[in-house]
Design a protein around this motif. Structure first.
Motif, PDB file in Angstrom:
ATOM      1  N   GLY A 257      -9.863  -2.026  -4.070  1.00  0.00           N
ATOM      2  CA  GLY A 257     -10.051  -1.061  -2.664  1.00  0.00           C
ATOM      3  C   GLY A 257      -8.694  -0.575  -2.591  1.00  0.00           C
ATOM      4  N   ARG A 258      -7.469  -1.084  -2.550  1.00  0.00           N
ATOM      5  CA  ARG A 258      -6.327  -0.592  -2.564  1.00  0.00           C
ATOM      6  C   ARG A 258      -6.053   0.507  -3.505  1.00  0.00           C
ATOM      7  N   VAL A 259      -6.297   0.261  -4.666  1.00  0.00           N
ATOM      8  CA  VAL A 259      -5.978   1.279  -5.753  1.00  0.00           C
ATOM      9  C   VAL A 259      -6.766   2.435  -5.637  1.00  0.00           C
ATOM     10  N   LEU A 260      -8.174   2.360  -5.414  1.00  0.00           N
ATOM     11  CA  LEU A 260      -9.126   3.437  -5.022  1.00  0.00           C
ATOM     12  C   LEU A 260      -8.190   4.434  -3.578  1.00  0.00           C
ATOM     13  N   LEU A 261      -8.155   3.587  -2.634  1.00  0.00           N
ATOM     14  CA  LEU A 261      -7.543   4.443  -1.504  1.00  0.00           C
ATOM     15  C   LEU A 261      -6.291   4.945  -1.657  1.00  0.00           C
ATOM     16  N   SER A 262      -5.236   4.363  -2.390  1.00  0.00           N
ATOM     17  CA  SER A 262      -4.098   5.012  -2.800  1.00  0.00           C
ATOM     18  C   SER A 262      -4.496   6.193  -3.560  1.00  0.00           C
ATOM     19  N   LYS A 263      -5.202   6.207  -4.404  1.00  0.00           N
ATOM     20  CA  LYS A 263      -5.536   7.302  -5.398  1.00  0.00           C
ATOM     21  C   LYS A 263      -6.207   8.458  -4.528  1.00  0.00           C
ATOM     22  N   ALA A 264      -6.973   7.975  -3.902  1.00  0.00           N
ATOM     23  CA  ALA A 264      -7.832   9.040  -3.061  1.00  0.00           C
ATOM     24  C   ALA A 264      -7.025   9.765  -2.091  1.00  0.00           C
TER      25      ALA A 264
ATOM     26  N   LEU B 107       1.244  11.748  -9.549  1.00  0.00           N
ATOM     27  CA  LEU B 107       0.077  13.157  -9.700  1.00  0.00           C
ATOM     28  C   LEU B 107       0.991  14.469  -9.507  1.00  0.00           C
ATOM     29  N   THR B 108       2.089  14.343  -9.045  1.00  0.00           N
ATOM     30  CA  THR B 108       3.183  15.748  -8.738  1.00  0.00           C
ATOM     31  C   THR B 108       3.926  15.905 -10.127  1.00  0.00           C
ATOM     32  N   SER B 109       4.011  14.686 -10.984  1.00  0.00           N
ATOM     33  CA  SER B 109       4.721  14.854 -12.043  1.00  0.00           C
ATOM     34  C   SER B 109       3.826  15.350 -13.575  1.00  0.00           C
TER      35      SER B 109
ATOM     36  N   MET C 116       0.647  -1.151   0.012  1.00  0.00           N
ATOM     37  CA  MET C 116       0.180  -0.114  -0.102  1.00  0.00           C
ATOM     38  C   MET C 116       0.933   1.304   0.054  1.00  0.00           C
ATOM     39  N   LYS C 117       2.133   0.984   0.761  1.00  0.00           N
ATOM     40  CA  LYS C 117       2.741   2.400   0.855  1.00  0.00           C
ATOM     41  C   LYS C 117       3.563   2.655  -0.491  1.00  0.00           C
ATOM     42  N   ASP C 118       3.869   1.496  -1.090  1.00  0.00           N
ATOM     43  CA  ASP C 118       4.590   1.698  -2.604  1.00  0.00           C
ATOM     44  C   ASP C 118       3.537   2.200  -3.507  1.00  0.00           C
ATOM     45  N   LEU C 119       2.301   1.632  -3.316  1.00  0.00           N
ATOM     46  CA  LEU C 119       1.439   2.198  -4.104  1.00  0.00           C
ATOM     47  C   LEU C 119       1.020   3.819  -4.198  1.00  0.00           C
ATOM     48  N   LEU C 120       1.030   3.984  -2.777  1.00  0.00           N
ATOM     49  CA  LEU C 120       0.769   5.565  -2.678  1.00  0.00           C
ATOM     50  C   LEU C 120       1.825   6.591  -2.881  1.00  0.00           C
ATOM     51  N   ARG C 121       2.987   5.934  -2.975  1.00  0.00           N
ATOM     52  CA  ARG C 121       4.266   6.496  -3.261  1.00  0.00           C
ATOM     53  C   ARG C 121       4.124   6.883  -4.599  1.00  0.00           C
ATOM     54  N   VAL C 122       3.964   5.654  -5.463  1.00  0.00           N
ATOM     55  CA  VAL C 122       3.683   5.701  -6.932  1.00  0.00           C
ATOM     56  C   VAL C 122       2.819   6.904  -7.360  1.00  0.00           C
TER      57      VAL C 122
ATOM     58  N   SER D 246      -5.951  13.815  -1.907  1.00  0.00           N
ATOM     59  CA  SER D 246      -6.361  14.718  -0.661  1.00  0.00           C
ATOM     60  C   SER D 246      -4.927  15.228  -0.190  1.00  0.00           C
ATOM     61  N   ILE D 247      -4.005  14.454  -0.026  1.00  0.00           N
ATOM     62  CA  ILE D 247      -2.625  14.872   0.560  1.00  0.00           C
ATOM     63  C   ILE D 247      -1.956  16.032  -0.478  1.00  0.00           C
ATOM     64  N   THR D 248      -2.261  15.571  -1.811  1.00  0.00           N
ATOM     65  CA  THR D 248      -1.404  16.530  -2.751  1.00  0.00           C
ATOM     66  C   THR D 248      -2.249  17.847  -2.876  1.00  0.00           C
ATOM     67  N   ALA D 249      -3.597  17.676  -2.767  1.00  0.00           N
ATOM     68  CA  ALA D 249      -4.364  18.893  -2.828  1.00  0.00           C
ATOM     69  C   ALA D 249      -4.013  19.757  -1.574  1.00  0.00           C
ATOM     70  N   PHE D 250      -3.976  19.081  -0.367  1.00  0.00           N
ATOM     71  CA  PHE D 250      -3.984  19.835   0.888  1.00  0.00           C
ATOM     72  C   PHE D 250      -2.713  20.503   0.864  1.00  0.00           C
ATOM     73  N   PHE D 251      -1.484  19.911   0.742  1.00  0.00           N
ATOM     74  CA  PHE D 251      -0.118  20.603   0.826  1.00  0.00           C
ATOM     75  C   PHE D 251       0.089  21.420  -0.384  1.00  0.00           C
ATOM     76  N   TRP D 252      -0.457  21.082  -1.484  1.00  0.00           N
ATOM     77  CA  TRP D 252      -0.247  21.902  -2.535  1.00  0.00           C
ATOM     78  C   TRP D 252      -0.937  23.400  -2.595  1.00  0.00           C
ATOM     79  N   ILE D 253      -2.144  23.449  -1.908  1.00  0.00           N
ATOM     80  CA  ILE D 253      -2.717  24.790  -1.365  1.00  0.00           C
ATOM     81  C   ILE D 253      -1.992  25.248  -0.336  1.00  0.00           C
ATOM     82  N   LEU D 254      -1.470  24.620   0.619  1.00  0.00           N
ATOM     83  CA  LEU D 254      -0.969  25.092   1.881  1.00  0.00           C
ATOM     84  C   LEU D 254       0.300  25.893   1.255  1.00  0.00           C
TER      85      LEU D 254
END
Lengths: 292, 307
Positions: free
Chosen positions: A138-145, A12-14, A1-7, A149-157
């Motif tokens: 489930g893992r795919v959806l969760l990692s993408k979601a 997303l940021t690329s 899951m961690k690897d999936l999220l990292r990818v 959310s993390i990217t949007a949060f820190f991006w706006i921050l």
């Protein structure tokens, strides 16, 4: 899951859209900071001119006592309150309003980023390729979601902080930094954090709609139709329902001014419930539907 | 253990009007371990649907798919790191470089960057690896898709039309690659409409028509199903030979400089005896065999007509 999220975070940021939008927003901030820098003027002459102008306007107001809506009783106090102070300096303590004003377009961009992120997955069929590497949806959806959310949060921050940093020289060199005490900074930091949270909300909502509609345009269209049409109609015909509208709750939560029947925290919780529902619906659609 | 086992696989698609399209109609298929297995069928026969069911991308209406011993519907996750797949056209991000696309996939299973280098070299994309995929030709995208499928160093490779868009040199390269992978003991399951490619590359083949498997087995065996009861005879005096054979009860005609005798291949001796009895000695006597293409068309046509 961690690897999936990292990818997912890397992907997303690329993205060109993410980087392009960030670049354009920062260019906009630089322009705003530069204009403010040159508009702000803390020279003694400018201050003297502004004070003289202010005094003249007060005098004009007093002369109008009993006319043009100026009361004849307590005129002096009334004029002091109603004649705007024309201070040529940019005061950093007034940054809260531009920050909140900026929050809405940035939230819309977060919506776009979230929707197009998963919309591109459908468009280029990479969702299918992805599932041949991780079939647990489930893992795919969760990692993408989480990534959205993390990217949007820190991006706006980050963008709000960049905006603040770019406005600082105007206040520091040609304006005023008075009144920036610990209480102000903590208030300001909370504003920034709340806007970040709302950006995460907007990104996730765009993501959920695009996951259901399998299309970026569909997600943007539904979002626009809801906010511009549905909420407008509800406000017009059923004002008592306004407390439950997304737009109104975003407004109350962002400004932290209580204008609805429930508290600001209540607005935050309601928005959280809405997004949980949106993600759950997206999951129901994604769980069993065929992927081509 | 079989690499792929499909039992009674049925897949129906419902249309908005309410009627149904049957893409797979009780497909049974078994693919052993090692070698290259060709999966042939005309357009719309259900090849891609089968692959999608195998990979959990589509839910079967009925039947069971097992991949590397695991049910596709429930246990795919435990074997997915041993399966490489390319389904239809390669699915890639056009605004990322070829290398970036592979690195993102490799990240899901924490594969080292050296593995990315290896597969890029395998498919011959070293010089273009840093270019954006949107600038790639169809063949280059296909190579990148194959590279992505190879990334996991898979035990089972499922490739849907891997030669699509490749030039002759690319096709030859992919053919060599598939053969090599099969010889290494991996199972390569490859769907294709390029029959000659399958004939040259695969050890086993299954032919699909209208969602059903109409023939399966080693390529030579499947070819023998299409063996015609015709032997061709080459000799100097064709007309004399034809008359002799007809007189011996073997219906014969002269076509393109040879006598075509309608007799089973095992009856070649009869032809030789009949001709030798009249001092006619053939310079060539062989059973006519159909190529896979003819067999394929014959088998699939039969199903079309039956349906």
């Amino acid at each position: 899951m961690k690897d999936l999220l990292r990818v997912e975070l890397r992907r997303l940021t690329s993205r060109r859209l993410f980087r392009g939008v960030s670049f354009l927003v920062i260019i906009g901030f630089i322009v705003a900071g530069t204009i403010t820098f040159f508009i702000s003027n803390d020279s003694p002459q400018a201050l003297a001119t502004a004070q003289a102008k202010h005094r003249a306007e007060i005098a004009g107001c007093l002369a109008d006592a009993g006319r043009d809506g100026v009361p004849s009783v307590g005129t002096e106090g009334w004029c002091e309150r109603h004649v705007e102070t024309s201070d040529p300096r940019f005061h950093f303590k007034d940054m809260e309003w531009p920050l909140l004003t900026l929050g809405l377009p940035l939230m819309m961009l977060a919506w776009l980023i979230g929707a197009s992120y998963v919309g591109a997955d459908w468009h280029h069929r990479t969702m299918m390729a992805h599932l041949t590497w991780e079939p647990r949806r489930g893992r795919v959806l969760l990692s993408k979601a989480i990534a959205v959310s993390i990217t949007a949060f820190f991006w706006i921050l980050a963008l709000e902080m960049i905006f603040s940093a770019l406005m600082w020289p105007a206040a520091f060199f040609r304006g005023s930094t008075a009144g920036l005490d610990a209480a102000w900074w903590s208030h300001y930091a909370l504003d920034v954090a709340r806007l970040g949270g709302l950006a995460g909300f907007a990104g996730l909502l765009g993501f959920s709609l695009a996951l259901v509609g399998r299309n970026t345009a569909a997600a943007l269209g539904v979002g626009f139709a809801y906010l511009a049409v549905v909420e407008g109609l509800v406000r017009g015909f059923k004002p008592s329902w306004s407390d439950w509208l997304i737009g109104d709750n975003i407004g109350q939560f962002a400004t932290w001014d209580r204008v609805l029947g429930h508290s600001q925290t209540g607005s935050g919780l309601l928005l959280t419930a809405y997004i949980a529902l949106a993600v759950a619906i997206a999951w129901l659609f994604f769980r069993k539907r065929e992927v081509a | 253990m079989e690499s792929i086992e499909i039992t009674g696989l049925r897949k129906e698609y419902r249309r908005l009007r309410g009627d149904r399209t049957v893409a797979l109609d009780g497909l049974d298929l078994s693919v052993g371990t090692g070698g290259v297995f060709g999966f042939l069928g005309p357009n719309g026969s259900g090849k891609t649907t089968t692959i999608r069911c195998l990979l959990g991308l589509a839910t079967p209406t009925a039947g069971v798919c097992r991949v590397l011993g695991q049910d596709s519907a429930s246990g795919l996750a435990s074997v997915i790191d041993r399966i490489g797949a390319l389904v239809e056209a390669p699915a890639l991000f056009p605004t990322f470089s070829g290398r970036r696309n592979l690195e993102l996939l490799a990240g899901i299973h924490r594969l080292p960057k050296t593995r990315v280098d290896e597969v890029i070299e395998t498919v011959g994309l070293e010089t273009r690896q840093k270019d954006l995929v949107k600038g790639y030709s169809l063949g280059m995208r296909q190579r990148l898709g194959i590279a992505a499928a190879l990334l996991k160093d898979p035990q089972l490779l499922i490739l849907d039309e891997p030669a699509n868009g490749l030039d002759p040199a690319g096709i030859k390269q992919v053919r060599g690659l598939l053969k090599r992978l099969g010889e290494e003991g991996r199972t390569v399951f490859v769907s294709s409409h390029l029959l000659t490619e399958v004939q040259q590359t695969c050890d086993h083949v299954a032919i699909l028509a209208r969602g059903r498997c109409v023939a399966t087995g080693p390529v030579n065996e499947v070819l023998s199903k299409g063996r015609s009861n015709v032997m061709s005879v080459r000799l100097k005096d064709l007309e004399a030979g034809r008359l002799v054979l007809n007189a011996a009860g073997i219906a014969s005609t002269i076509v393109d400089g040879v006598i075509r005798a309608e007799v089973d291949a095992s009856d070649g001796e009869r032809i030789a005896r009949a001709l030798a009895a009249h001092d006619l000695f053939p310079s060539e006597l062989r059973a006519e065999e159909m190529d896979l293409e003819t067999v394929f068309l014959e088998l699939t046509d039969t199903v079309e007509v039956a349906a």
